[in-house]
Design an enzyme around this catalytic site. Structure first.
Site, PDB file in Angstrom:
ATOM      1  N   CYS A  54      75.458 136.279  20.798  1.00 48.57           N
ATOM      2  CA  CYS A  54      74.209 136.304  20.024  1.00 48.57           C
ATOM      3  C   CYS A  54      73.117 135.482  20.732  1.00 48.57           C
ATOM      4  CB  CYS A  54      74.462 135.743  18.623  1.00 48.57           C
ATOM      5  SG  CYS A  54      73.001 135.846  17.568  1.00 48.57           S
ATOM      6  N   CYS A  58      71.659 128.909  16.680  1.00 46.02           N
ATOM      7  CA  CYS A  58      72.170 128.215  15.480  1.00 46.02           C
ATOM      8  C   CYS A  58      73.255 127.210  15.897  1.00 46.02           C
ATOM      9  CB  CYS A  58      72.743 129.231  14.495  1.00 46.02           C
ATOM     10  SG  CYS A  58      71.645 130.651  14.230  1.00 46.02           S
ATOM     11  N   CYS A  61      77.024 127.665  15.170  1.00 48.56           N
ATOM     12  CA  CYS A  61      77.669 128.974  15.280  1.00 48.56           C
ATOM     13  C   CYS A  61      78.441 129.205  16.576  1.00 48.56           C
ATOM     14  CB  CYS A  61      76.634 130.071  15.103  1.00 48.56           C
ATOM     15  SG  CYS A  61      77.430 131.700  15.021  1.00 48.56           S
ATOM     16  N   CYS A  98      82.528 142.563   3.421  1.00 46.04           N
ATOM     17  CA  CYS A  98      81.295 142.104   4.053  1.00 46.04           C
ATOM     18  C   CYS A  98      81.418 142.168   5.578  1.00 46.04           C
ATOM     19  CB  CYS A  98      81.004 140.672   3.602  1.00 46.04           C
ATOM     20  SG  CYS A  98      79.482 140.039   4.314  1.00 46.04           S
ATOM     21  N   CYS A 130      78.908 144.906   1.643  1.00 47.28           N
ATOM     22  CA  CYS A 130      77.905 143.904   1.998  1.00 47.28           C
ATOM     23  C   CYS A 130      77.773 143.869   3.515  1.00 47.28           C
ATOM     24  CB  CYS A 130      78.365 142.544   1.475  1.00 47.28           C
ATOM     25  SG  CYS A 130      77.238 141.202   1.899  1.00 47.28           S
ATOM     26  N   CYS A 190      72.450 138.063  -1.342  1.00 54.58           N
ATOM     27  CA  CYS A 190      73.456 137.012  -1.144  1.00 54.58           C
ATOM     28  C   CYS A 190      72.840 135.991  -0.195  1.00 54.58           C
ATOM     29  CB  CYS A 190      74.710 137.633  -0.534  1.00 54.58           C
ATOM     30  SG  CYS A 190      75.944 136.423  -0.027  1.00 54.58           S
ATOM     31  N   ARG A 262      79.824 131.134  -4.341  1.00 60.84           N
ATOM     32  CA  ARG A 262      81.017 131.399  -3.505  1.00 60.84           C
ATOM     33  C   ARG A 262      81.464 130.178  -2.729  1.00 60.84           C
ATOM     34  NH1 ARG A 262      79.373 135.883  -0.846  1.00 60.84           N
ATOM     35  NH2 ARG A 262      79.835 136.931  -2.785  1.00 60.84           N
TER      36      ARG A 262
HETATM   37  N1  SAM Z   1      73.790 136.878  12.596  1.00 62.45           N
HETATM   38  C1  SAM Z   1      73.619 136.990  11.209  1.00 62.45           C
HETATM   39  C2  SAM Z   1      72.842 135.830  10.612  1.00 62.45           C
HETATM   40  O1  SAM Z   1      72.809 134.771  11.206  1.00 62.45           O
HETATM   41  O2  SAM Z   1      72.315 136.000   9.513  1.00 62.45           O
HETATM   42  C3  SAM Z   1      74.890 137.189  10.422  1.00 62.45           C
HETATM   43  C4  SAM Z   1      76.152 136.469  10.803  1.00 62.45           C
HETATM   44  S1  SAM Z   1      76.097 134.698  10.631  1.00 62.45           S
HETATM   45  C5  SAM Z   1      77.592 134.215  11.461  1.00 62.45           C
HETATM   46  C6  SAM Z   1      76.382 134.431   8.903  1.00 62.45           C
HETATM   47  C7  SAM Z   1      76.441 133.030   8.394  1.00 62.45           C
HETATM   48  O3  SAM Z   1      77.667 132.425   8.749  1.00 62.45           O
HETATM   49  C8  SAM Z   1      75.429 132.027   8.860  1.00 62.45           C
HETATM   50  O4  SAM Z   1      74.201 132.161   8.231  1.00 62.45           O
HETATM   51  C9  SAM Z   1      76.083 130.714   8.483  1.00 62.45           C
HETATM   52  O5  SAM Z   1      75.683 130.346   7.182  1.00 62.45           O
HETATM   53  C10 SAM Z   1      77.561 131.048   8.493  1.00 62.45           C
HETATM   54  N2  SAM Z   1      78.283 130.292   9.553  1.00 62.45           N
HETATM   55  C11 SAM Z   1      78.284 130.558  10.874  1.00 62.45           C
HETATM   56  N3  SAM Z   1      79.013 129.660  11.554  1.00 62.45           N
HETATM   57  C12 SAM Z   1      79.488 128.783  10.642  1.00 62.45           C
HETATM   58  C13 SAM Z   1      80.306 127.616  10.734  1.00 62.45           C
HETATM   59  N4  SAM Z   1      80.773 127.166  11.895  1.00 62.45           N
HETATM   60  N5  SAM Z   1      80.616 126.968   9.598  1.00 62.45           N
HETATM   61  C14 SAM Z   1      80.155 127.416   8.403  1.00 62.45           C
HETATM   62  N6  SAM Z   1      79.374 128.512   8.265  1.00 62.45           N
HETATM   63  C15 SAM Z   1      79.035 129.182   9.365  1.00 62.45           C
HETATM   64  C1  DTB Z   2      78.661 133.102   4.544  1.00 60.65           C
HETATM   65  O1  DTB Z   2      77.864 132.421   3.873  1.00 60.65           O
HETATM   66  N1  DTB Z   2      79.731 132.621   5.158  1.00 60.65           N
HETATM   67  C2  DTB Z   2      80.408 133.643   5.873  1.00 60.65           C
HETATM   68  C3  DTB Z   2      79.590 134.918   5.533  1.00 60.65           C
HETATM   69  N2  DTB Z   2      78.540 134.396   4.738  1.00 60.65           N
HETATM   70  C4  DTB Z   2      79.094 135.786   6.607  1.00 60.65           C
HETATM   71  C5  DTB Z   2      80.576 133.346   7.328  1.00 60.65           C
HETATM   72  C6  DTB Z   2      81.307 132.059   7.588  1.00 60.65           C
HETATM   73  C7  DTB Z   2      81.522 131.953   9.049  1.00 60.65           C
HETATM   74  C8  DTB Z   2      82.341 130.763   9.439  1.00 60.65           C
HETATM   75  C9  DTB Z   2      82.505 130.659  10.904  1.00 60.65           C
HETATM   76  C10 DTB Z   2      83.223 131.808  11.525  1.00 60.65           C
HETATM   77  O2  DTB Z   2      84.295 132.233  11.026  1.00 60.65           O
HETATM   78  O3  DTB Z   2      82.774 132.283  12.586  1.00 60.65           O
HETATM   79 FE1  SF4 Z   3      73.683 134.585  15.825  1.00 57.90          FE
HETATM   80 FE2  SF4 Z   3      75.500 132.988  14.775  1.00 57.90          FE
HETATM   81 FE3  SF4 Z   3      72.921 132.462  14.417  1.00 57.90          FE
HETATM   82 FE4  SF4 Z   3      74.025 134.619  13.186  1.00 57.90          FE
HETATM   83  S1  SF4 Z   3      74.529 132.471  12.819  1.00 57.90           S
HETATM   84  S2  SF4 Z   3      72.077 134.528  14.264  1.00 57.90           S
HETATM   85  S3  SF4 Z   3      75.556 135.204  14.743  1.00 57.90           S
HETATM   86  S4  SF4 Z   3      74.024 132.455  16.386  1.00 57.90           S
END
Ligand code: SAM
Ligand code: DTB
Ligand code: SF4
Length: 334
Positions: A54, A58, A61, A98, A130, A190, A262
């Site tokens: 990506c 973030c 992430c 989802c 979702c 959501c 959730r």
């Molecule tokens: N790329 C899209 C976005 O950012 O909206 C969708 C996927 S993104 C991985 C969805 C959500 O996962 C993020 O907004 C964040 O709240 C959650 N997330 C990602 N990494 C995480 C982590 N290490 N711990 C907890 N939540 C995480």
């Molecule tokens: C949300 O609030 N949490 C989920 C879902 N929406 C997409 C994602 C959590 C991701 C946790 C880190 C991972 O498994 O990569």
């Molecule tokens: Fe990309 Fe992860 Fe940020 Fe979603 S949360 S925009 S997958 S870097």
């Protein structure tokens, strides 16, 4: 019965959030019982349909291309594979499926066409579909709605003030614009956040205030505990305590009495006793299955045992709502 309010003041949210933990727990449990059946928990399954690589930054992430994590990049999965996974999730008791993609935003290309086919297929299976695909335009939101999308996940993640400390490649306003597009298309919203990223209680309060004062409360509010992942800038953050989760969940429950609050990322590190307190505080939904998007989550068997122990039961799909219509061309094909 308390009525739904969208005019909470910052101070009201702060007072709710800062009250002694047992008072908060009691008040939140009371509101939860007034508005919902506390024995029902919505069971959702996540699937990463496009993993890693990506362009966003973030800090939490593992899928951001710029961090060196163990996540393997994978192109968009095929429609059949995704439908098979959704079917397994349904057999395992999930009512919502989802699909997450590591995209900054949706583009009008063949990959989006494939996602549209996934949405159609899963809606036909009578599951709540979702997606969480990054930013969406209003036209893209409408197209997803027409395909049968039930909900769209797009998290605010933290307060507007702290946002820049965590993400620099987009801004809070863009996040809110996508939420508007989703709402205007008639898709269930959501949106929630993550705690444990170094933010203060003021930031947590401000995020809850923003969510609870949107023109309509998000139907689902995920509360994630940061899962610290090696290679990301937040890898060394200490784990959040259960008390912090209770404070977030309980305050969210009082502010948004009818929303699905959730208990999201972070359950893998929580014993059942801690999760029980979160359900008591008003959590009404979980992600099930041994993987979230890329990180571990309790197994279906572990969760089945927890449901039995705590006297919980899965909430039916489309309760209090209607299944999105199946497009005409699909019904013609039988
Ligand atoms: N790329 C899209 C976005 O950012 O909206 C969708 C996927 S993104 C991985 C969805 C959500 O996962 C993020 O907004 C964040 O709240 C959650 N997330 C990602 N990494 C995480 C982590 N290490 N711990 C907890 N939540 C995480
Ligand atoms: C949300 O609030 N949490 C989920 C879902 N929406 C997409 C994602 C959590 C991701 C946790 C880190 C991972 O498994 O990569
Ligand atoms: Fe990309 Fe992860 Fe940020 Fe979603 S949360 S925009 S997958 S870097």
């Amino acid at each position: 019965m308390t009525t739904l309010r969208n005019n909470w003041t910052h101070n009201e949210v702060k007072q709710l959030f800062e009250q002694p933990i047992l008072e908060l727990l009691y008040q939140a449990a009371t509101v939860h019982r007034e508005h919902n059946d506390p024995s029902e928990v919505q069971v959702c399954t996540l699937l990463s349909i496009k993993t890693g690589g990506c362009p966003e930054d973030c800090a939490y992430c593992p899928q951001a291309a710029r961090y060196h994590t163990d996540v393997e990049v994978h192109r968009l999965l095929d429609v059949e594979e995704v439908l098979t996974k959704a079917n397994i999730a349904k057999q395992n008791g999930s009512t919502r499926f989802c699909m997450g993609a590591a995209w900054r935003n949706v583009r009008d290309n063949r990959d989006f066409d494939k996602v549209i086919d996934m949405v159609k297929g899963i809606n036909k299976m009578k599951m709540e579909v979702c997606c969480t695909l990054g930013m969406l335009t209003d036209d893209q939101a409408k197209r997803l709605k027409e395909a049968g999308l039930y909900a769209y996940n797009h998290n605010l993640d933290t307060s507007e003030d702290y946002y820049n400390e965590v993400i620099t490649t987009r801004n809070y306003g863009e996040r809110l614009d996508t939420l508007d597009n989703v709402r205007d298309a008639g898709i269930s919203v959501c949106s929630g956040g993550i705690i444990g990223m170094g933010e203060t209680n003021e930031d947590r309060i401000a995020m809850l205030h923003t969510l609870a004062t949107l023109p309509k409360h998000p139907e689902s509010v995920p509360v994630n505990a940061l899962v610290p992942v090696e290679g990301t800038p937040l890898a060394e953050q200490p784990r959040v305590s259960v008390w912090e989760m209770i404070r977030m969940i309980g305050t969210a429950r009082i502010l948004m009495p009818k929303s699905q609050i959730r208990l999201s990322a972070g359950r893998e590190a929580m014993p059942i006793s801690e999760q029980a307190l979160c359900f008591m505080a008003g959590a009404s939904s979980i992600f099930a299955g041994d993987k979230l998007l890329t990180t571990p989550n309790p197994s279906v068997n572990q969760d089945n045992l927890m449901f039995e122990l705590l006297g919980l039961k899965p909430r039916a799909a489309f309760k209090d709502s209607e299944q999105p219509k199946i497009p005409v061309e699909e019904t013609n094909q039988g």
